[in-house]
Design a protein around this motif. Structure first.
Motif, PDB file in Angstrom:
ATOM      1  N   ARG A 413      13.584  17.912  -7.500  1.00 19.39           N
ATOM      2  CA  ARG A 413      13.884  16.502  -7.222  1.00 19.39           C
ATOM      3  C   ARG A 413      14.060  16.274  -5.720  1.00 19.39           C
ATOM      4  O   ARG A 413      13.515  15.309  -5.157  1.00 19.39           O
ATOM      5  CB  ARG A 413      15.140  16.092  -7.984  1.00 19.39           C
ATOM      6  CG  ARG A 413      15.482  14.609  -7.814  1.00 19.39           C
ATOM      7  CD  ARG A 413      16.703  14.207  -8.617  1.00 19.39           C
ATOM      8  NE  ARG A 413      17.900  14.941  -8.202  1.00 19.39           N
ATOM      9  CZ  ARG A 413      18.456  15.931  -8.910  1.00 19.39           C
ATOM     10  NH1 ARG A 413      17.913  16.314 -10.063  1.00 19.39           N
ATOM     11  NH2 ARG A 413      19.534  16.539  -8.465  1.00 19.39           N
ATOM     12  N   ARG A 414      14.777  17.139  -5.053  1.00 25.64           N
ATOM     13  CA  ARG A 414      15.015  16.990  -3.612  1.00 25.64           C
ATOM     14  C   ARG A 414      13.715  17.091  -2.831  1.00 25.64           C
ATOM     15  O   ARG A 414      13.488  16.323  -1.880  1.00 25.64           O
ATOM     16  CB  ARG A 414      16.004  18.054  -3.141  1.00 25.64           C
ATOM     17  CG  ARG A 414      17.424  17.852  -3.631  1.00 25.64           C
ATOM     18  CD  ARG A 414      18.324  18.975  -3.182  1.00 25.64           C
ATOM     19  NE  ARG A 414      18.349  19.098  -1.728  1.00 25.64           N
ATOM     20  CZ  ARG A 414      18.937  20.109  -1.084  1.00 25.64           C
ATOM     21  NH1 ARG A 414      19.512  21.102  -1.780  1.00 25.64           N
ATOM     22  NH2 ARG A 414      18.935  20.149   0.230  1.00 25.64           N
ATOM     23  N   LEU A 415      12.851  18.018  -3.237  1.00 29.62           N
ATOM     24  CA  LEU A 415      11.587  18.176  -2.507  1.00 29.62           C
ATOM     25  C   LEU A 415      10.633  17.022  -2.783  1.00 29.62           C
ATOM     26  O   LEU A 415       9.879  16.599  -1.890  1.00 29.62           O
ATOM     27  CB  LEU A 415      10.940  19.513  -2.882  1.00 29.62           C
ATOM     28  CG  LEU A 415      11.681  20.748  -2.378  1.00 29.62           C
ATOM     29  CD1 LEU A 415      11.033  22.026  -2.909  1.00 29.62           C
ATOM     30  CD2 LEU A 415      11.699  20.774  -0.848  1.00 29.62           C
ATOM     31  N   ARG A 416      10.640  16.495  -4.003  1.00 34.95           N
ATOM     32  CA  ARG A 416       9.792  15.341  -4.287  1.00 34.95           C
ATOM     33  C   ARG A 416      10.230  14.150  -3.426  1.00 34.95           C
ATOM     34  O   ARG A 416       9.379  13.360  -2.953  1.00 34.95           O
ATOM     35  CB  ARG A 416       9.874  15.000  -5.776  1.00 34.95           C
ATOM     36  CG  ARG A 416       8.937  13.888  -6.196  1.00 34.95           C
ATOM     37  CD  ARG A 416       8.986  13.659  -7.688  1.00 34.95           C
ATOM     38  NE  ARG A 416       8.390  14.771  -8.430  1.00 34.95           N
ATOM     39  CZ  ARG A 416       7.088  14.944  -8.597  1.00 34.95           C
ATOM     40  NH1 ARG A 416       6.232  14.071  -8.060  1.00 34.95           N
ATOM     41  NH2 ARG A 416       6.622  15.969  -9.277  1.00 34.95           N
ATOM     42  N   GLU A 417      11.535  14.019  -3.204  1.00 31.70           N
ATOM     43  CA  GLU A 417      12.028  12.947  -2.347  1.00 31.70           C
ATOM     44  C   GLU A 417      11.547  13.116  -0.910  1.00 31.70           C
ATOM     45  O   GLU A 417      11.441  12.129  -0.164  1.00 31.70           O
ATOM     46  CB  GLU A 417      13.564  12.913  -2.387  1.00 31.70           C
ATOM     47  CG  GLU A 417      14.131  12.471  -3.727  1.00 31.70           C
ATOM     48  CD  GLU A 417      15.637  12.666  -3.823  1.00 31.70           C
ATOM     49  OE1 GLU A 417      16.204  13.239  -2.855  1.00 31.70           O
ATOM     50  OE2 GLU A 417      16.231  12.282  -4.854  1.00 31.70           O
ATOM     51  N   ARG A 418      11.244  14.353  -0.522  1.00 29.12           N
ATOM     52  CA  ARG A 418      10.726  14.621   0.815  1.00 29.12           C
ATOM     53  C   ARG A 418       9.207  14.495   0.884  1.00 29.12           C
ATOM     54  O   ARG A 418       8.595  14.797   1.906  1.00 29.12           O
ATOM     55  CB  ARG A 418      11.122  16.028   1.250  1.00 29.12           C
ATOM     56  CG  ARG A 418      12.597  16.204   1.604  1.00 29.12           C
ATOM     57  CD  ARG A 418      12.963  15.428   2.869  1.00 29.12           C
ATOM     58  NE  ARG A 418      12.045  15.685   3.961  1.00 29.12           N
ATOM     59  CZ  ARG A 418      12.180  16.686   4.837  1.00 29.12           C
ATOM     60  NH1 ARG A 418      13.220  17.504   4.742  1.00 29.12           N
ATOM     61  NH2 ARG A 418      11.310  16.854   5.807  1.00 29.12           N
ATOM     62  N   GLY A 419       8.568  14.086  -0.208  1.00 35.52           N
ATOM     63  CA  GLY A 419       7.126  13.878  -0.194  1.00 35.52           C
ATOM     64  C   GLY A 419       6.306  15.052  -0.699  1.00 35.52           C
ATOM     65  O   GLY A 419       5.064  15.008  -0.650  1.00 35.52           O
TER      66      GLY A 419
END
Length: 536
Positions: A413-419
């Motif tokens: 989830r955190r990495l998806r938020e970073r694109g």
């Protein structure tokens, strides 16, 4: 205090070596048991056949004697033929007595004089029928306590000759063939297949036939021999087989143990060599272009790891990656891949928003520091002042199951938020593919080359390919076809809505500094193809 990794590794190595050493014995155990049983049954079959032939020989003498008497002496006064009966009973082997029967009355004997008695008084088979009849009896008039075999030959009902064969001959035959109790031998005689009883034994049915019993039935006489292999005989054969193959088995055990140890040591050595290779710069990345199938434009690259070992030369990833995963080296190796990809960015010269695909494993994704490792790479991919960022695509293989944990979900989830975008690599070849789609919430589905090779054919995998494409459409996933090698495959994939492709048809994997030159050539070819005149 917890055990150290080197100690666990040594313990695991010792256990595997012992198991490898014992493997030939464990494998040969069922073979030895089967071979011992097979040898015992073969000998039992031979024994049954030999005993049957000997019995047939005895019965042949009895048949010849009774047939001769019935056809030459029956009906003559006893005084005229007694000497012939006596001579025949004395000179021919096996007989206890010979007699002539008229109206089921014994009126002439080879051993008695002037004795007439009903046949039923001396035998359980009290009547003579036409032809040859064989019956075991518990005794005779002269020797009532010792079994015999009654062989009768009748010219008609109640008229014929009778021979009593001493059963001792058959007992001696059984005893010799049984070889001191290695086999249980049973002789069955007559139409009812009655067993030949031992002296003093009560009347009983024949023993049951089991898997260890070999049966040899006579084709000429009403006789059958059953030989049962006893357990200690099978054990004896088993010991002989172990003894015969002992030297070979020792060598096989030593060789198997040695190879097992070498295999384990090789994997441990390979892990140590990987750690050394990271320090010495033996690893490098090559990049395979990914093409937009609809426009034919370059859309990004997938980074592929290569290892050039200083002693053995290039080592295939499918050999060292599993070792890295098993020995816990994969996280360190993935960090090294991230660092090499960051170092290659300037040489790659990727256009803004191009995709950079990197492989990650479930083991690394489940670590708390996984996000930090990826964010360190993302800082290089943002490229301020170079026209815009590069899109990072993390490809997760199905080789190992993805842990269903809060840490993994939080990291993603955190990495998806970073694109960061996610792709399932080699779809359909590993662990539960549908579960991966649900867990990853993937953006891309990469179709394995095994299915791509079947595009446009009648192979079973072509049906699987169509199913994968249909599934991706329904789940709104973009598709990347791997291993595209022909124009037919490329056209098929484009026609069926696959968005991206990579493979030798477009370009082989190349070093970072070769990518710019390839891109210029690739763009020029596409432009020339677009400018080709259409011939009406």
């Amino acid at each position: 205090m917890p055990e150290s990794k080197p100690f666990k590794r040594r313990l695991w190595s010792a256990a595997l070596t012992i198991l490898g050493t014992l493997a030939p014995i464990l494998l040969i155990l069922p073979l030895v048991a089967t071979e011992a049983r097979h040898q015992a049954q073969n000998e039992a079959s031979i024994t049954a056949a030999v005993v049957r032939k000997q019995i047939e020989n005895i019965l042949m003498h009895a048949e010849d004697a009774t047939r001769t008497l019935a056809t030459t002496s029956l009906g003559h006064p006893c005084e005229e033929v007694r000497s012939n009966l006596t001579r025949m009973g004395t000179l021919r082997p096996y007989f206890r007595s010979l007699s002539l029967v008229k109206d089921n009355q014994v009126y002439c004997w080879s051993i008695y004089t002037d004795v007439t008695t009903p046949l039923y008084a001396i035998s359980s088979e009290g009547e003579i029928g036409p032809g040859l009849t064989i019956t075991p009896v518990p005794g005779t008039l002269l020797v009532p306590d010792r079994p015999a075999v009654q062989v009768s030959y009748g010219l008609s009902a109640g008229q014929g000759a009778v021979a009593f064969v001493d059963a001792q001959y058959l007992y001696d035959l059984k005893s010799a063939a049984a070889r001191d109790g290695l086999y249980d031998i049973e002789i069955l005689l007559g139409k009812r297949r009655l067993p030949l009883l031992d002296a003093g034994e009560r009347e009983r049915p024949a023993h049951d036939v089991n898997d260890e019993t070999e049966v040899s039935a006579s084709g000429s006489y009403a006789a059958e021999v059953r030989v049962t292999v006893l357990k200690h005989q099978i054990d004896s054969f088993r010991r002989d087989i172990w003894h015969n193959y002992f030297a070979f088995l020792v060598l096989a055990c030593l060789l198997s143990g040695y190879l097992t140890r070498r295999y384990f040591d090789r994997r441990v050595t390979l892990a140590a060599d990987m750690r050394k290779g990271i320090r010495n710069g033996e690893f490098h990345l090559v990049y395979q272009p990914v093409i937009d199938l609809k426009t034919g434009a370059f859309s990004g690259v997938e980074a592929l790891l290569r290892w050039n070992h200083p002693s053995t030369g290039p080592i295939r990833p499918d050999l060292f990656i599993p070792v890295a995963e098993e020995t816990g080296m994969i996280t360190e190796l993935t960090r090294h891949i991230f660092a090499m990809a960051a170092a290659d960015l300037r040489a790659l010269g990727l256009p803004p928003h191009a995709h950079l695909g990197l492989n990650v494993c479930a083991q690394h994704m489940s670590r708390a520091d996984f996000v930090d490792d990826v964010q360190a790479l993302l800082q290089h991919l943002e490229r301020p002042g170079q026209g815009g960022p590069v899109t990072l695509v993390l490809e997760v293989t199905e080789r190992a199951a993805l842990p269903d944990s809060d840490v993994v979900r939080a990291n993603m989830r955190r990495l998806r938020e970073r694109g960061v975008r996610w792709a399932i690599d080699d779809f359909g070849t590993g662990h539960s593919s549908l579960a991966y789609i649900e867990q990853l919430d993937a953006d891309y589905l990469k179709i394995d080359r095994a299915f791509v090779n079947s595009a446009g054919t009648d192979a079973v995998s072509a049906v699987v390919l169509e199913t994968i494409i249909s599934l991706a459409r329904k789940l709104d996933l973009e598709m990347v076809a791997e291993g595209v090698e022909t124009v037919e495959q490329s056209d098929y994939l484009r026609a069926h809505g696959v968005q991206f492709g990579q493979g030798y048809f477009y370009a082989r994997p190349m070093r970072a500094h070769d990518l710019t030159a390839w891109r210029q050539t690739f763009v020029l070819k596409n432009r020339e193809a677009d400018e080709e005149p259409v011939i009406a």
